[in-house]
Design a protein around this motif. Structure first.
Motif, short mmCIF file in Angstrom:
data_model
loop_
_atom_site.label_atom_id
_atom_site.label_comp_id
_atom_site.label_asym_id
_atom_site.label_seq_id
_atom_site.Cartn_x
_atom_site.Cartn_y
_atom_site.Cartn_z
N ARG A 60 41.42 -38.43 -23.88
CA ARG A 60 41.15 -38.89 -25.25
C ARG A 60 39.71 -39.39 -25.39
N GLN A 61 39.22 -40.14 -24.40
CA GLN A 61 37.86 -40.66 -24.48
C GLN A 61 36.82 -39.54 -24.37
N VAL A 62 37.08 -38.56 -23.53
CA VAL A 62 36.14 -37.44 -23.39
C VAL A 62 36.10 -36.62 -24.68
N CYS A 63 37.27 -36.38 -25.28
CA CYS A 63 37.30 -35.64 -26.55
C CYS A 63 36.57 -36.41 -27.64
N ARG A 64 36.73 -37.73 -27.66
CA ARG A 64 36.03 -38.55 -28.65
C ARG A 64 34.52 -38.51 -28.42
N HIS A 65 34.11 -38.57 -27.15
CA HIS A 65 32.68 -38.49 -26.83
C HIS A 65 32.12 -37.12 -27.23
N LYS A 66 32.84 -36.06 -26.94
CA LYS A 66 32.40 -34.71 -27.29
C LYS A 66 32.28 -34.57 -28.80
N ASP A 67 33.21 -35.15 -29.53
CA ASP A 67 33.18 -35.10 -30.99
C ASP A 67 31.95 -35.82 -31.54
N ARG A 68 31.58 -36.94 -30.91
CA ARG A 68 30.40 -37.69 -31.36
C ARG A 68 29.10 -36.96 -31.04
N VAL A 69 29.07 -36.28 -29.92
CA VAL A 69 27.85 -35.60 -29.48
C VAL A 69 27.58 -34.34 -30.28
#
Length: 113
Positions: free
Chosen positions: A88-97
């Motif tokens: 979940r955190q990696v997907c959220r980081h990818k979405d922000r980037v």
């Protein structure tokens, strides 16, 4: 990608190492720009039986470190829950980037005919 799997008060068996690797495949499938992964598996010497198996992951991606930890009475269940959180955190980081900006329709240049 550098991967380090270590144990504290615990011997990391090949089966445990393989289990962590298969779970990490899901995270690296979502986001492939991972620089470094550190996994720490711990057995805490507490009197209470529940939540004494702990798993931690520090994931270093470009510009950010993502840290997740999870405790459970079963180490495999702790790893499962940990990878869910990490995913979940990696997907959220990818979405922000990712660049979500696109030019508005009313601002687009119309070619002259």
């Amino acid at each position: 990608m550098n991967l380090t799997i270590s144990g504290h008060h615990l011997e990391v068996t090949p089966a445990l190492r393989e289990y962590v690797l298969t779970k990490l495949d899901r995270v690296t499938r979502h986001f492939d720009q991972v620089v470094d992964i550190n996994v720490l598996l711990t057995v805490e010497k507490q009197k209470e039986k529940e939540r004494r198996q702990r798993a931690e992951v520090t994931l270093h991606v470009k510009g950010r470190d993502i840290f997740v930890e999870q405790s459970h009475e079963d180490l495999y269940a702790a790893i499962d829950q940990l990878m869910d959180k990490l995913d979940r955190q990696v997907c959220r980081h990818k979405d922000r980037v990712q660049d979500h900006g696109h030019e508005a329709v009313k601002r687009m240049q119309v070619p002259a005919t």
